[in-house]
Motif scaffolding. Structure first.
Motif, mmCIF file in Angstrom:
data_model
loop_
_atom_site.group_PDB
_atom_site.id
_atom_site.type_symbol
_atom_site.label_atom_id
_atom_site.label_comp_id
_atom_site.label_asym_id
_atom_site.label_seq_id
_atom_site.Cartn_x
_atom_site.Cartn_y
_atom_site.Cartn_z
ATOM 1 N N ALA A 285 0.888 -1.113 0.052
ATOM 2 C CA ALA A 285 -0.025 -0.063 -0.115
ATOM 3 C C ALA A 285 0.873 1.094 -0.023
ATOM 4 O O ALA A 285 1.722 1.636 0.782
ATOM 5 N N PHE A 286 0.637 2.240 -0.973
ATOM 6 C CA PHE A 286 1.263 3.558 -0.998
ATOM 7 C C PHE A 286 0.179 4.638 -0.356
ATOM 8 O O PHE A 286 -0.809 4.752 -0.900
ATOM 9 N N THR A 287 0.932 5.141 0.528
ATOM 10 C CA THR A 287 0.071 6.041 1.263
ATOM 11 C C THR A 287 0.754 7.150 1.939
ATOM 12 O O THR A 287 1.966 6.580 2.606
ATOM 13 N N LYS A 288 0.274 8.212 2.340
ATOM 14 C CA LYS A 288 1.286 9.428 2.852
ATOM 15 C C LYS A 288 1.555 8.782 4.339
ATOM 16 O O LYS A 288 2.282 9.685 4.824
ATOM 17 N N ARG A 289 0.667 8.174 4.918
ATOM 18 C CA ARG A 289 1.015 7.453 6.176
ATOM 19 C C ARG A 289 1.771 6.205 6.493
ATOM 20 O O ARG A 289 1.622 5.418 7.418
ATOM 21 N N GLY A 290 2.465 5.965 5.214
ATOM 22 C CA GLY A 290 3.234 4.567 5.058
ATOM 23 C C GLY A 290 4.446 4.624 6.183
ATOM 24 O O GLY A 290 4.713 5.704 6.722
ATOM 25 N N THR B 144 -8.937 11.604 -3.991
ATOM 26 C CA THR B 144 -9.498 12.302 -3.219
ATOM 27 C C THR B 144 -9.731 11.678 -1.678
ATOM 28 O O THR B 144 -9.680 12.398 -0.647
ATOM 29 N N SER B 145 -9.542 10.527 -1.670
ATOM 30 C CA SER B 145 -9.705 9.820 -0.365
ATOM 31 C C SER B 145 -8.572 8.492 0.083
ATOM 32 O O SER B 145 -8.585 8.068 1.205
ATOM 33 N N GLY B 146 -7.610 8.463 -0.829
ATOM 34 C CA GLY B 146 -6.681 7.463 -0.714
ATOM 35 C C GLY B 146 -7.398 5.974 -0.670
ATOM 36 O O GLY B 146 -8.272 5.602 -1.315
ATOM 37 N N LYS C 276 5.467 5.078 1.968
ATOM 38 C CA LYS C 276 5.321 6.413 1.727
ATOM 39 C C LYS C 276 6.306 7.026 0.642
ATOM 40 O O LYS C 276 7.530 6.465 0.594
ATOM 41 N N ILE C 277 6.042 8.203 0.034
ATOM 42 C CA ILE C 277 6.995 8.787 -0.730
ATOM 43 C C ILE C 277 7.233 10.159 -0.233
ATOM 44 O O ILE C 277 6.226 10.911 0.133
ATOM 45 N N PRO C 278 8.447 10.386 0.387
ATOM 46 C CA PRO C 278 8.626 11.620 1.168
ATOM 47 C C PRO C 278 8.316 12.862 0.393
ATOM 48 O O PRO C 278 8.581 12.937 -0.794
ATOM 49 N N MET C 279 7.905 13.951 1.108
ATOM 50 C CA MET C 279 7.657 15.035 0.501
ATOM 51 C C MET C 279 7.602 16.242 1.416
ATOM 52 O O MET C 279 7.194 15.901 2.845
ATOM 53 N N VAL C 280 7.375 17.324 1.082
ATOM 54 C CA VAL C 280 7.256 18.667 1.991
ATOM 55 C C VAL C 280 5.819 18.987 2.170
ATOM 56 O O VAL C 280 5.068 19.072 1.435
ATOM 57 N N GLU C 281 5.228 18.485 3.460
ATOM 58 C CA GLU C 281 3.841 18.448 3.812
ATOM 59 C C GLU C 281 3.236 19.921 4.106
ATOM 60 O O GLU C 281 2.321 20.091 4.478
ATOM 61 N N TYR D 225 3.131 22.814 2.742
ATOM 62 C CA TYR D 225 2.061 23.498 1.761
ATOM 63 C C TYR D 225 1.554 22.600 0.771
ATOM 64 O O TYR D 225 0.782 22.823 -0.124
ATOM 65 N N VAL D 226 1.875 21.444 0.551
ATOM 66 C CA VAL D 226 1.374 20.342 -0.427
ATOM 67 C C VAL D 226 0.793 19.248 0.480
ATOM 68 O O VAL D 226 1.495 18.644 1.015
ATOM 69 N N ARG D 227 -0.398 19.011 -0.167
ATOM 70 C CA ARG D 227 -1.283 17.919 0.659
ATOM 71 C C ARG D 227 -0.760 16.501 0.009
ATOM 72 O O ARG D 227 -0.687 15.608 0.918
ATOM 73 N N CYS D 228 -0.541 16.390 -1.242
ATOM 74 C CA CYS D 228 -0.252 15.137 -1.547
ATOM 75 C C CYS D 228 0.334 15.237 -3.136
ATOM 76 O O CYS D 228 0.308 16.272 -3.615
#
Length: 264
Positions: free
Chosen positions: A161-166, A187-189, A209-214, A216-219
């Protein structure tokens, strides 16, 4: 009030059309939609499409996909390395771009319903350009149907599963042949049942998860996320899925749906 009295009323309209050309009364047709149908001799699912005269016809989802999907790929050359799974994608352009990436990397694509668009959507076809014959696409009505299909597949396999909460970063995770890379709706993952199956044995491989600056960017965009994850997994597997002899593909040369790359 009876119909005679109703007709005698003066009903103003927004546009001063003569009464002979425009009636203030309109007739509406209401459609009765039947639930998904299944054939006793096939596992294919069907969905009703409305016609302009109010009738409904039932067509196979697979037959409604862009013309020629997977036709150029021999059974022997179909990738057994990686698979991409989109659960309830909502934007046809994203799905079309992902199909093109799957064709470029010789990876199968699974679309799990409910989808946010019809599989014959023009935007879906256009985003995939004329590469549809080079990607094998399977459509599953729901997560339950896909999970049943997945369990029936032979060989080593995992659900990732690829998710920002990985819990693991995509480039630090060790991929294996037979991995299914799962991505959720824009819209909902991913739905809870999909996440649960990815976390638990016997087929769950964990969350990534794929790391990113959160700040100001949601996804990330869905098609971008799939490209990042898929090519990192392919790199770790020495790009073996890309090493397919050209003679493994069937010539399907014909007039393309679109002749130029509109994203170039």
């Amino acid at each position: 009030m009876d119909i005679t009295a109703l007709k005698s009323l003066h009903i103003p309209t927004l546009f001063p059309f003569p009464s002979s050309k425009l009636s203030p009364f309109c007739q509406f047709n209401f459609f009765h939609f039947k639930p998904f149908l299944t054939s006793s001799s096939s596992s294919s699912r069907f969905v009703p499409h409305c016609s302009l005269n109010g009738s409904a016809k039932v067509v196979s989802k697979e037959s409604a996909l862009p013309h020629g999907v997977g036709e150029a790929v021999n059974e022997a050359s179909r990738s057994k390395y990686l698979q991409v799974v989109l659960v309830s994608p909502q934007i046809p352009g994203n799905t079309g771009c992902i199909a093109r990436t799957c064709a470029a990397s010789n990876v199968g694509l699974h679309l799990v319903g409910p989808l946010g668009f019809q599989v014959d959507d023009t935007k879906l076809k256009r985003a995939g350009l004329d590469y549809w014959p080079y990607v094998v696409v399977k459509v599953h009505d729901s997560w339950g149907y896909f999970h049943d299909y997945f369990k029936q597949q032979e060989g080593e396999k995992r659900l990732l599963a690829f998710t920002k909460r990985g819990t693991k970063i995509h480039s630090e995770f060790s991929y294996r042949k037979g991995d299914y890379l799962l991505f959720g709706s824009e819209t909902s993952g991913l739905p809870p049942e999909a996440l649960l199956d990815c976390k638990n044995e016997p087929f769950g491989g964990g969350t990534i998860k794929i790391p990113m600056v959160e700040t100001y960017v949601r996804c990330l965009n869905l098609s971008v996320s799939v490209g990042i994850a898929l090519y990192e997994a392919s790199r770790q597997l020495n790009y073996e899925s890309l090493q397919v002899p050209s003679e493994s593909y069937i010539d399907t040369t014909e007039e393309s749906f679109i002749a130029e790359d509109i994203f170039a």
